[in-house]
Enzyme design. Structure first.
Site, PDB file in Angstrom:
ATOM      1  N   ASP A  83     -21.694  -4.850  30.481  1.00  0.00           N
ATOM      2  CA  ASP A  83     -21.003  -3.558  30.477  1.00  0.00           C
ATOM      3  C   ASP A  83     -20.551  -3.234  29.053  1.00  0.00           C
ATOM      4  OD1 ASP A  83     -18.887  -5.359  30.174  1.00  0.00           O
ATOM      5  OD2 ASP A  83     -18.399  -5.269  32.299  1.00  0.00           O
ATOM      6  N   ASP A  85     -17.420  -1.909  26.906  1.00  0.00           N
ATOM      7  CA  ASP A  85     -15.992  -1.599  26.930  1.00  0.00           C
ATOM      8  C   ASP A  85     -15.605  -0.846  25.668  1.00  0.00           C
ATOM      9  OD1 ASP A  85     -15.466  -2.885  29.385  1.00  0.00           O
ATOM     10  OD2 ASP A  85     -15.583  -4.821  28.369  1.00  0.00           O
ATOM     11  N   ASP A 163      -8.903 -12.933  24.011  1.00  0.00           N
ATOM     12  CA  ASP A 163      -8.961 -14.372  24.250  1.00  0.00           C
ATOM     13  C   ASP A 163      -9.661 -15.168  23.130  1.00  0.00           C
ATOM     14  OD1 ASP A 163     -11.360 -13.231  25.075  1.00  0.00           O
ATOM     15  OD2 ASP A 163     -11.324 -14.047  27.100  1.00  0.00           O
TER      16      ASP A 163
HETATM   17  P1  ATP Z   1     -18.709 -10.172  30.222  1.00  0.00           P
HETATM   18  O1  ATP Z   1     -18.377  -8.741  30.576  1.00  0.00           O
HETATM   19  O2  ATP Z   1     -20.033 -10.359  29.620  1.00  0.00           O
HETATM   20  O3  ATP Z   1     -18.449 -11.105  31.350  1.00  0.00           O
HETATM   21  P2  ATP Z   1     -16.502  -9.858  28.426  1.00  0.00           P
HETATM   22  O4  ATP Z   1     -16.044 -10.682  27.269  1.00  0.00           O
HETATM   23  O5  ATP Z   1     -16.865  -8.444  28.158  1.00  0.00           O
HETATM   24  O6  ATP Z   1     -17.691 -10.646  29.091  1.00  0.00           O
HETATM   25  P3  ATP Z   1     -14.568  -8.768  30.199  1.00  0.00           P
HETATM   26  O7  ATP Z   1     -13.901  -9.411  31.352  1.00  0.00           O
HETATM   27  O8  ATP Z   1     -15.442  -7.584  30.421  1.00  0.00           O
HETATM   28  O9  ATP Z   1     -15.399  -9.939  29.521  1.00  0.00           O
HETATM   29  O10 ATP Z   1     -13.443  -8.434  29.145  1.00  0.00           O
HETATM   30  C1  ATP Z   1     -13.634  -7.573  28.021  1.00  0.00           C
HETATM   31  C2  ATP Z   1     -12.813  -8.095  26.854  1.00  0.00           C
HETATM   32  O11 ATP Z   1     -11.413  -8.072  27.194  1.00  0.00           O
HETATM   33  C3  ATP Z   1     -13.071  -9.538  26.458  1.00  0.00           C
HETATM   34  O12 ATP Z   1     -14.175  -9.657  25.614  1.00  0.00           O
HETATM   35  C4  ATP Z   1     -11.777  -9.915  25.776  1.00  0.00           C
HETATM   36  O13 ATP Z   1     -11.707  -9.384  24.477  1.00  0.00           O
HETATM   37  C5  ATP Z   1     -10.752  -9.200  26.625  1.00  0.00           C
HETATM   38  N1  ATP Z   1     -10.278 -10.058  27.730  1.00  0.00           N
HETATM   39  C6  ATP Z   1     -10.775 -10.114  28.995  1.00  0.00           C
HETATM   40  N2  ATP Z   1     -10.115 -11.003  29.734  1.00  0.00           N
HETATM   41  C7  ATP Z   1      -9.163 -11.532  28.938  1.00  0.00           C
HETATM   42  C8  ATP Z   1      -8.134 -12.496  29.122  1.00  0.00           C
HETATM   43  N3  ATP Z   1      -7.992 -13.105  30.286  1.00  0.00           N
HETATM   44  N4  ATP Z   1      -7.336 -12.785  28.067  1.00  0.00           N
HETATM   45  C9  ATP Z   1      -7.493 -12.140  26.885  1.00  0.00           C
HETATM   46  N5  ATP Z   1      -8.436 -11.238  26.646  1.00  0.00           N
HETATM   47  C10 ATP Z   1      -9.271 -10.921  27.645  1.00  0.00           C
HETATM   48 MG    MG Z   2     -17.363  -6.985  29.575  1.00  0.00          MG
END
Ligand code: ATP
Ligand code: MG
Length: 470
Positions: A83, A85, A163
């Site tokens: 996705d 963001d 994170d």
């Molecule tokens: P994917 O969507 O591929 O699973 P992602 O890193 O994009 O991985 P998301 O859950 O979509 O994961 O979160 C988007 C962003 O928000 C992350 O890359 C991170 O910067 C932040 N984030 C998400 N969850 C957390 C958390 N639990 N603690 C801190 N930051 C977070």
């Molecule tokens: Mg994501």
């Protein structure tokens, strides 16, 4: 002046699909490394067109807008992001005013969803960690978990609440540069999962980050940084305090993305699996000729293979396999204590699922499916008369049959039974009838081989064959 601006615009406009470049006078990203467009591989051609529309529109309205998180990380690796963001300094209500196709969601963490048909672009406002705001006291629970996270901030503040360093890279739509405040590019190149800030503190703030660390390590083939690795064991138990619904979401991401086996191995290595599936973990200690562990591994291997083959996978099937051995073990203990077998299996299934659901909120329609798959297993022993033809019309037959095959692969049931059912399904009605004649299958008519146990009430029927699990 105009000539200089045009020159700069030409340098920055490297993507040939997009010639427009906004004014080059940008905000200063104090303390950040700015990686200009020529020095990284993220191209707008790889960015979702709706995400681009959102970025441009926000920019046009005078706001800053960036891609952040997993999409930047994945694009840098040449992977297709799950996705896109978007993050901005516009507040949710301002975003809602700009986009007529926007809805605001969440109470604690207010977010804007900009919808283009089924494609939803999530737009977040920069936030800061509450601990950074001297006028606010962070609300933490007794374990140090952050309970509130909704104060708007600047990009410089937003970065510190993310994170991992590799998840904190911002792609700036203004000049297509990547902004790195935390050394994320270096870690990206080195293949390292490193927490921003003190690892232990960040895990205590949100223990789900431990699962995310494992997920990203497996998915990206990266290593956990030493500090991150060291901080897991002392904090793993904190996962038990996470709301079960959130853990259910994480479990789906962990096991249904095609790297189930590796994920399972790593979760076990770091002592996280035992917190998620305590009964399964315990049953893995009672390895008998490799049998219990094989069931879990085989189930994960099968799902990984199905995902690789673009076939659908279901989480309930996997959970049914993970909990099968603990359920059987529990039933045997009850039988040893003198409980009638039918009741023992029924109660064991209920208790195993109830206990698991307290940790991970498996939705009810899935626990019902798991029960059905389990309940159908002994019915595969009945291979004479009308029962087989009834069984194959059961809506859960396919999953139950796949589960039987899994059991056969791990020695839990004889291969011959699984093969018989494979042939039976493929044959025409005539042959099927012949196959279910008493003389066609001596084993199937032997009542000792097909003992089944049924609870008195019809709906509560649980029948488990004893010839394979004694
Ligand atoms: P994917 O969507 O591929 O699973 P992602 O890193 O994009 O991985 P998301 O859950 O979509 O994961 O979160 C988007 C962003 O928000 C992350 O890359 C991170 O910067 C932040 N984030 C998400 N969850 C957390 C958390 N639990 N603690 C801190 N930051 C977070
Ligand atoms: Mg994501």
């Amino acid at each position: 002046m105009n000539a200089i601006l045009t020159f700069l615009k030409n340098i920055l406009s490297l993507d040939n699909t997009e010639s427009e470049v906004f004014d080059v006078i940008d905000i200063k990203h104090t303390g950040a490394v700015v990686i200009a467009r020529p020095d990284h591989c993220v191209s707008r051609q790889q960015v979702n067109e709706n995400a681009l529309k959102v970025l441009y529109r926000l920019r046009k309205e005078g706001f800053d807008s960036y891609l952040v998180g997993g999409c930047v990380r994945d694009l840098l690796l040449g992977r297709e992001p799950k996705d896109f963001d978007v993050v901005t300094n516009a507040e949710p209500e301002q975003i809602a005013r700009i986009f007529s196709n926007c809805r605001l969601i969440g109470k604690r963490f207010r977010l804007a969803h900009v919808c283009y048909g089924r494609d939803v672009i999530e737009v977040a406002t920069f936030r800061k960690a509450i601990s950074d705001d001297k006028t606010q006291t962070p609300r933490l629970n007794k374990d140090g978990r952050l309970l509130q996270d909704n104060i708007y901030g600047t990009i410089e503040e937003d970065v510190w609440r993310r994170d991992f360093t590799i998840n904190a890279l911002y792609y700036n739509i203004r000049d297509f540069s990547i902004i790195d405040y935390v050394g994320g590019m270096e870690d990206h190149k080195a293949g390292l999962i490193r927490l921003i800030g003190d690892a232990g503190e960040r895990f205590r703030e949100d223990p789900v980050r431990m699962l995310r660390a494992v997920r990203f390590a497996v998915k990206l083939a990266f290593r956990l940084h030493h500090d991150c690795e060291e901080a897991i064991a002392p904090n793993a138990h904190l996962l038990a305090g996470i709301p079960p619904a959130r853990l259910y979401d994480e479990i789906s991401k962990l096991f249904l993305t095609g790297y189930g086996v590796q994920t399972f191995e790593l979760l076990r290595q770091y002592g996280l699996f035992s917190v998620l599936f305590p009964a399964t973990d315990k049953s893995l200690m009672y390895e008998e000729a490799d049998f219990p562990k094989m069931m879990v591994i085989k189930a994960l291997e099968n799902s990984d293979q199905r995902i690789a083959d673009n076939k659908p996978v279901t989480l309930y099937f996997l959970i049914a396999a993970l909990l099968w051995e603990p359920m059987l073990r529990r039933a045997k203990e009850k039988i040893a204590k003198g409980l009638p077998e039918s009741n023992a299996y029924y109660d064991a299934a209920s208790e195993t699922l109830t206990q698991q659901v307290r940790r991970i909120a498996i939705p009810r329609h899935l626990t019902m499916a798991i029960r059905e798959v389990w309940n159908l297993q002994p019915k595969f022993n009945a291979r004479v008369g009308a029962k087989p033809s009834r069984l194959i019309t059961h809506p859960r037959f396919r999953a139950a049959y796949d589960f039987l095959v899994l059991r056969a692969q791990t020695g839990d049931v004889s291969l011959e039974v699984a093969q018989w059912w494979e042939t039976y399904q493929e044959e025409n009605e005539n042959t099927q009838r012949k196959m279910t004649q008493p003389q066609a299958n001596d084993k199937a008519v032997n009542p000792k081989r097909t003992r089944t146990y049924r609870k008195k009430t019809k709906s509560a029927a649980v029948t488990i064959s004893l010839d394979t699990h004694d």
